[in-house]
Design a protein around this motif. Sequence first.
Motif, PDB file in Angstrom:
ATOM      1  N   THR A 202       0.726  -1.260   0.210  1.00 11.16           N
ATOM      2  CA  THR A 202       0.034  -0.077  -0.162  1.00 11.16           C
ATOM      3  C   THR A 202       0.751   1.256  -0.176  1.00 11.16           C
ATOM      4  OG1 THR A 202      -0.188  -0.199   2.534  1.00 11.16           O
ATOM      5  CG2 THR A 202      -1.842  -1.042   1.207  1.00 11.16           C
ATOM      6  N   HIS A 203       2.177   1.012   0.139  1.00 13.37           N
ATOM      7  CA  HIS A 203       2.918   2.070  -0.007  1.00 13.37           C
ATOM      8  C   HIS A 203       4.150   2.185  -0.868  1.00 13.37           C
ATOM      9  CE1 HIS A 203       5.761   5.383   1.402  1.00 13.37           C
ATOM     10  NE2 HIS A 203       4.632   5.999   1.746  1.00 13.37           N
ATOM     11  N   TRP A 204       4.440   2.879  -1.600  1.00 13.42           N
ATOM     12  CA  TRP A 204       5.478   2.924  -2.842  1.00 13.42           C
ATOM     13  C   TRP A 204       6.879   2.328  -2.269  1.00 13.42           C
ATOM     14  CZ3 TRP A 204       9.989   5.751  -2.696  1.00 13.42           C
ATOM     15  CH2 TRP A 204      10.100   6.868  -2.060  1.00 13.42           C
ATOM     16  N   LYS A 205       7.277   2.859  -0.810  1.00 10.48           N
ATOM     17  CA  LYS A 205       8.651   2.432  -0.509  1.00 10.48           C
ATOM     18  C   LYS A 205       8.367   0.706  -0.007  1.00 10.48           C
ATOM     19  CE  LYS A 205      10.352   6.481   1.701  1.00 10.48           C
ATOM     20  NZ  LYS A 205      10.884   7.279   2.828  1.00 10.48           N
ATOM     21  N   GLU A 206       7.295   0.299   0.325  1.00 12.89           N
ATOM     22  CA  GLU A 206       7.181  -1.073   0.347  1.00 12.89           C
ATOM     23  C   GLU A 206       7.095  -1.822  -0.760  1.00 12.89           C
ATOM     24  OE1 GLU A 206       3.532  -4.112   2.379  1.00 12.89           O
ATOM     25  OE2 GLU A 206       3.490  -1.948   2.398  1.00 12.89           O
ATOM     26  N   SER A 236      -0.122   0.513  -4.169  1.00 11.20           N
ATOM     27  CA  SER A 236       0.732   1.544  -3.737  1.00 11.20           C
ATOM     28  C   SER A 236       0.736   2.729  -4.816  1.00 11.20           C
ATOM     29  CB  SER A 236       2.136   1.290  -3.810  1.00 11.20           C
ATOM     30  OG  SER A 236       2.811   0.839  -4.873  1.00 11.20           O
ATOM     31  N   ARG A 237       0.151   2.514  -6.008  1.00 11.91           N
ATOM     32  CA  ARG A 237      -0.040   3.407  -6.869  1.00 11.91           C
ATOM     33  C   ARG A 237      -1.615   3.700  -7.245  1.00 11.91           C
ATOM     34  NH1 ARG A 237       4.763   2.309  -6.371  1.00 11.91           N
ATOM     35  NH2 ARG A 237       6.412   3.447  -7.469  1.00 11.91           N
TER      36      ARG A 237
END
Length: 355
Positions: A202-206, A236-237
Amino acid sequence: MAGRSRQAALEEIQGAYLEQYKRIADYCSELLRANPGSSVTLKVQRSPDFEVEDQQQRLNNYCIFQRVYVCLAACKKSFLQCRKFLGLDVCFLKTPQGGQLLTAVGWDPNDQMLPIAYAVVEAETKDTWKWFLRLLIDDFGVDIIGKTTFMSDQQKGLLPAFDEVIPGVDHRFCVRHLYSNFRKKFSGLHLKQLMWRSAKATHWKEWEKEMQIIRTINVDAHRHLNAIPPRFWSRSRFNFHPKCDTIVNNMCESFNGAIVESREKPIVTILEDIRDETREERQISPNQPLQHPSPTQPNLGPGPHHPQLGPRQSPPEARHSNHHHQRRWVQPAPAKQPGLSPSATNSHFMFLQES
């Protein structure tokens, strides 16, 4: 003897298939009469002799069926109250004449499948997808369709159709189909788990963290996934406007599974079975709460506690009210309309022909 019997049986069966194509225009007119506000588009190819003003018996007049599109009025009203998210899919028709079925399926407030529109076409091509998308725009407007998020299985010709008809529209790929192509080149349980974790991130870093792990294991697998823009397959996107984070196109697959037996039947029977399936999907059980037209309504479960009926049933008056409301929502009362011939042209029924 057995060969002649088999041939006679085949001719009788195929004769029934061909006979229903002669009644397709009558069926479209009857569908509009019984469902006011619906949209039905029938496209045929006519013989050159139709252009001759002086019609004579010797002229070769004929019509060849090409496509039919159906969007019921109840489905239109339902989609306007739901999240703007549509799954697109295609499946083959198992008839002697062939053809394919295009479907658009949405998500209702209780996360149940909501069939929106369907069309029988000659083949899955860029032209047929453009035709289907333009009819969706005619039904709901470019503002609504332009803000809708679509999910597909990377069908042939669909991406170019999006670029021409709805440029810049939000689009997702079904991760299950992406993995089906991925495992043909890169097998293994560990890579499978890493790909799905990347899709669910759910996050771009993940997402980048999981992709780096894939890169350390298999550079080619990382290159394969990195070639697909993450906005198509990673949470994430994803765009937050549709309020839906699904990464699979299960609703369309479920709908295709529900009509799998109907796909072997003649054309009018197929369309009628799909209409019945669409209506049944909108039925409400007596024990379910009254549907509220809200795009963010949760699944509330069974009705309130009643001292005589118990906690899992609704009072008799509530059951009657829910059922009556749903019948009016799904099957609008037929409105008396002036006579409509199969070849008539109005805002609801378009009878197209090839030049």
